[in-house]
Enzyme design. Sequence first.
Site, short mmCIF file in Angstrom:
data_model
loop_
_atom_site.label_atom_id
_atom_site.label_comp_id
_atom_site.label_asym_id
_atom_site.label_seq_id
_atom_site.Cartn_x
_atom_site.Cartn_y
_atom_site.Cartn_z
N SER A 114 0.71 -1.17 0.08
CA SER A 114 -0.09 0.10 -0.11
C SER A 114 0.79 1.21 0.13
CB SER A 114 -0.97 0.07 1.10
OG SER A 114 -1.59 1.25 1.58
N TYR A 137 -2.53 5.80 -5.62
CA TYR A 137 -3.69 6.57 -6.23
C TYR A 137 -3.15 7.43 -7.16
CZ TYR A 137 -6.02 4.77 -1.94
OH TYR A 137 -6.54 3.82 -1.27
N THR A 163 -5.59 2.20 -7.57
CA THR A 163 -7.02 2.32 -6.93
C THR A 163 -7.83 3.16 -7.45
OG1 THR A 163 -6.14 1.13 -4.99
CG2 THR A 163 -8.19 2.35 -4.96
N LYS A 239 -7.44 -1.52 -9.80
CA LYS A 239 -8.21 -2.22 -8.83
C LYS A 239 -9.58 -1.30 -8.48
CE LYS A 239 -7.38 -3.35 -3.96
NZ LYS A 239 -8.37 -2.54 -3.23
N HIS A 263 -13.27 -2.10 -2.48
CA HIS A 263 -12.44 -1.79 -1.24
C HIS A 263 -12.86 -2.34 0.00
CE1 HIS A 263 -9.79 1.90 -1.27
NE2 HIS A 263 -9.59 1.65 -0.02
#
Length: 364
Positions: A114, A137, A163, A239, A263
């Site tokens: 992440s 992101y 994402t 994603k 999510h």
Amino acid sequence: MNKTQEPAPQPINLRDYEQSAKERMTAMAFGYYASGAKDEITVAANQQAYNEIFLRYRVLRGVGTRDTATTVLGQDVALPILVAPCAFNRLAHPLGELATARGAKAAGTIYVMSTMSNISMEDVAKDSHGARWFQLYIYKDRGVTKSLVERAEAAGYTALVLTVDAPLLGHREADVRNHFHLPDGLIAANLRDPKLGEIPQVAGASGIAEYFANLLDDNLTWRDVEWLRSLTRLPIVIKGIDRGDDAQHAIDTGAAAIICSNHGGRQLDTARPTIHALPEVIDAVDGRVEVMVDGGVRRGTDVLKALAFGARAVLLGRPVLWGLAVDGEAGVRRVLKLLHAEFDQAMGLCGCRNVGEITRDLIA
């Protein structure tokens, strides 16, 4: 040995690990990991939906020798279960993402790191030489995103996981009630950029939520995915896809793979369970790119059902954190080992000798 001296029983499944983690973690940290948006309907539905799918198993198929291995984006993995990107792993264990990455490597699978990690991508890369992808992101400040991409490439990450289901941050009431904040000494290590400012400890109901909400760009379009594609030669995995038409858009913008995801129920409550969305996405993709799915996987039969619908692999999130909280790297390894063993058993009981024999006709 009297009762008070007896050791606690070792967890024997993923739900046991969740209960053990809850007993070890602070309410604030456990709530951050476990909670979802609003009434958490989707959180529960992600798991329940698997329970409502039944299997049409085959018999007398000679399953004495089985092989759970597969490939994902050309990477060999021992099992079709990847470690999903999860933020702030040091809330569960002092070694945080280092232990998670080591556990994934030991299991023979891919670790997806992440952006919102407590340990930097470079430090994880130096410590663990397993297969690694990096999740990110697209921020309002495109320079921050560009810098993250360049750092991930330099550190040897082999794919980027974008994402796309967070133009706004979902409202997680547990974090509001718990006044969620990063304890002293914990940071978002990948975002130490003077342009972003310091992450607040506590501000109002949830200072971190407000901080990240201000970073996210709520005006993104598919053109921004094309912009990201122009920055890198790494494959981009999209994603957060829930629909067939969005899967088509992802392919049109050059996505190498898709993750069907809501999510973990942390964004839009009452979004449909991912296993319900998966067949539509698979059919729209029609084999042009690989499709994965996350959300609600707790049993080996869940993995088999996802593959029967056409998924290449599943991603496992919260249960990995529960293993991390209980026993660090060893806990991560054992969570993955338990699920791997259950999946192997489910294959055999369904008459499958390898993942290629897991087909949609197994779904009742």
